[in-house]
Design a protein around this motif. Sequence first.
Motif, PDB file in Angstrom:
ATOM      1  N   ALA A 111       0.720  -1.146   0.026  1.00 42.64           N
ATOM      2  CA  ALA A 111       0.157   0.000  -0.172  1.00 42.64           C
ATOM      3  C   ALA A 111       0.951   1.429  -0.029  1.00 42.64           C
ATOM      4  O   ALA A 111       0.479   2.403  -0.217  1.00 42.64           O
ATOM      5  CB  ALA A 111      -0.890  -0.211   1.228  1.00 42.64           C
ATOM      6  N   SER A 112       2.153   1.242   0.461  1.00 43.46           N
ATOM      7  CA  SER A 112       2.832   2.396   0.601  1.00 43.46           C
ATOM      8  C   SER A 112       3.646   2.656  -0.273  1.00 43.46           C
ATOM      9  O   SER A 112       4.436   3.835  -0.567  1.00 43.46           O
ATOM     10  CB  SER A 112       3.503   2.211   1.862  1.00 43.46           C
ATOM     11  OG  SER A 112       4.549   1.154   1.980  1.00 43.46           O
ATOM     12  N   LEU A 113       4.075   1.608  -1.260  1.00 45.51           N
ATOM     13  CA  LEU A 113       5.276   1.753  -2.141  1.00 45.51           C
ATOM     14  C   LEU A 113       4.964   1.693  -3.641  1.00 45.51           C
ATOM     15  O   LEU A 113       3.733   0.959  -3.908  1.00 45.51           O
ATOM     16  CB  LEU A 113       6.428   0.704  -2.116  1.00 45.51           C
ATOM     17  CG  LEU A 113       7.033   0.586  -0.803  1.00 45.51           C
ATOM     18  CD1 LEU A 113       8.251  -0.522  -0.966  1.00 45.51           C
ATOM     19  CD2 LEU A 113       8.009   1.862  -0.733  1.00 45.51           C
ATOM     20  N   PRO A 114       5.287   2.509  -4.548  1.00 44.14           N
ATOM     21  CA  PRO A 114       5.147   2.372  -5.892  1.00 44.14           C
ATOM     22  C   PRO A 114       5.443   1.131  -6.438  1.00 44.14           C
ATOM     23  O   PRO A 114       6.328   0.508  -5.990  1.00 44.14           O
ATOM     24  CB  PRO A 114       5.880   3.459  -6.791  1.00 44.14           C
ATOM     25  CG  PRO A 114       6.402   4.497  -5.395  1.00 44.14           C
ATOM     26  CD  PRO A 114       6.406   3.709  -4.125  1.00 44.14           C
ATOM     27  N   VAL A 115       4.625   0.505  -7.383  1.00 46.63           N
ATOM     28  CA  VAL A 115       4.639  -0.840  -8.109  1.00 46.63           C
ATOM     29  C   VAL A 115       6.352  -1.039  -8.533  1.00 46.63           C
ATOM     30  O   VAL A 115       6.876  -2.043  -8.043  1.00 46.63           O
ATOM     31  CB  VAL A 115       4.047  -0.888  -9.142  1.00 46.63           C
ATOM     32  CG1 VAL A 115       4.356  -2.508  -9.671  1.00 46.63           C
ATOM     33  CG2 VAL A 115       2.512  -1.252  -8.718  1.00 46.63           C
ATOM     34  N   ALA A 116       6.805  -0.065  -9.211  1.00 48.46           N
ATOM     35  CA  ALA A 116       8.420  -0.089  -9.500  1.00 48.46           C
ATOM     36  C   ALA A 116       9.364  -0.363  -8.252  1.00 48.46           C
ATOM     37  O   ALA A 116      10.299  -1.426  -8.430  1.00 48.46           O
ATOM     38  CB  ALA A 116       8.393   0.780 -10.448  1.00 48.46           C
ATOM     39  N   LEU A 117       9.259   0.435  -7.306  1.00 54.53           N
ATOM     40  CA  LEU A 117      10.183   0.196  -6.033  1.00 54.53           C
ATOM     41  C   LEU A 117       9.660  -1.067  -5.268  1.00 54.53           C
ATOM     42  O   LEU A 117      10.559  -1.874  -4.873  1.00 54.53           O
ATOM     43  CB  LEU A 117       9.635   1.240  -5.450  1.00 54.53           C
ATOM     44  CG  LEU A 117      10.746   1.523  -4.065  1.00 54.53           C
ATOM     45  CD1 LEU A 117      12.375   1.266  -4.278  1.00 54.53           C
ATOM     46  CD2 LEU A 117      10.412   2.895  -3.127  1.00 54.53           C
ATOM     47  N   LEU A 118       8.375  -1.382  -5.410  1.00 55.04           N
ATOM     48  CA  LEU A 118       8.045  -2.787  -4.454  1.00 55.04           C
ATOM     49  C   LEU A 118       8.601  -3.671  -5.293  1.00 55.04           C
ATOM     50  O   LEU A 118       9.176  -4.694  -4.811  1.00 55.04           O
ATOM     51  CB  LEU A 118       6.569  -2.639  -4.551  1.00 55.04           C
ATOM     52  CG  LEU A 118       5.957  -4.020  -3.838  1.00 55.04           C
ATOM     53  CD1 LEU A 118       6.401  -4.049  -2.489  1.00 55.04           C
ATOM     54  CD2 LEU A 118       4.471  -3.866  -4.043  1.00 55.04           C
ATOM     55  N   ASP A 119       8.517  -3.773  -6.665  1.00 62.06           N
ATOM     56  CA  ASP A 119       9.266  -4.764  -7.296  1.00 62.06           C
ATOM     57  C   ASP A 119      10.873  -5.094  -7.042  1.00 62.06           C
ATOM     58  O   ASP A 119      11.380  -5.934  -7.318  1.00 62.06           O
ATOM     59  CB  ASP A 119       9.072  -4.971  -8.824  1.00 62.06           C
ATOM     60  CG  ASP A 119       7.668  -5.044  -9.175  1.00 62.06           C
ATOM     61  OD1 ASP A 119       6.755  -5.492  -8.397  1.00 62.06           O
ATOM     62  OD2 ASP A 119       7.218  -4.428 -10.503  1.00 62.06           O
ATOM     63  N   THR A 120      11.332  -4.014  -6.889  1.00 64.36           N
ATOM     64  CA  THR A 120      12.945  -4.002  -6.531  1.00 64.36           C
ATOM     65  C   THR A 120      13.026  -4.672  -5.023  1.00 64.36           C
ATOM     66  O   THR A 120      14.039  -5.191  -4.975  1.00 64.36           O
ATOM     67  CB  THR A 120      13.373  -2.671  -6.659  1.00 64.36           C
ATOM     68  OG1 THR A 120      13.072  -2.046  -8.112  1.00 64.36           O
ATOM     69  CG2 THR A 120      14.888  -2.416  -6.379  1.00 64.36           C
TER      70      THR A 120
END
Length: 310
Positions: A111-120
């Motif tokens: 819920a808190s991170l953008p998808v691109a950063l979450l994938d990293t």
Amino acid sequence: MTTVRTSVLPPYAAHLRVYEPLAAYPEPERARWQAYAATHGPDASVPEHSVAPAALVEQRKALAEVVGRTPRALPDRESEQAFVRQLDGVTYVCPWATRLRSWQALDELRASLPVALLDTVLPPAARAAATAQRERWQAGHPDDRPWILTSRWEVPLRWFLPFGAEDRCFVPGSAEDRRGQVAPALFYLTPMAQARRRVARAYRALRERQGLGSAGGPARGPAGQGGPLVQEVEQIGRWLEEFHPRSLVELDYGGLVHLLGPERLAVEDSVAEVESGLLALRSGDEAGAVRAYETVTARWRQVLALRYAS
């Protein structure tokens, strides 16, 4: 009582914990926790003792799990450790439930991170595997819930409601920080019955009066409709109802003591201010209630803003 010398600085997080008496646990779980408590000993044997040193042990173990390994979404197995309090001859246990809390943390991360950063941070395959494991686990444990809630960088307003000013415990020196200095601790401890009564009274007061509507606060609305704060208070009340009625409830400022510092910590008493605001609300003094609400929320917004400090 657990003691530890460590270079680990606690994360800037507060914790809301429930300690259930051994009688609350079904067999064979009760026997396991009884044996654990007998071997481990209490982390706190009087109400004025903090479990901060034991919390450092938990954080140190969590750090050891991730250092030098490929990041994982959650531990392979559930923790078999707990915080143990002893009060008036009764042993109370608060299981760490690390795996269950890791699943919840994963939801917060999504819920808190953008998808691109979450994938990293956590690749999609790892997240999918964690979700599948959680679904399988929940099928066999539909009633399980965490004994510990965690909030990073702030203490949510609703967490103050189960406590009274008389529950406050300030320990000038509790656990050593990374510089080898003794860090203070601030926590509140109260019986479950009292915690439930206070939350119920707060919920009724908020439902019966208009919202506190201020900048960043709950929206105003007709009495009885409630707003975000009312919903959050209801959630806390429902969570407390999940536990044994003779449990203990604890609000621990945890690593936030390092953000507040000893001087601010010694005078920090948001619980008393929230109590004052609710008293004003119940007596019809909505202006006084708004002042108390804004005072507390402004203070914690300042703490929360440190998240972005360089």
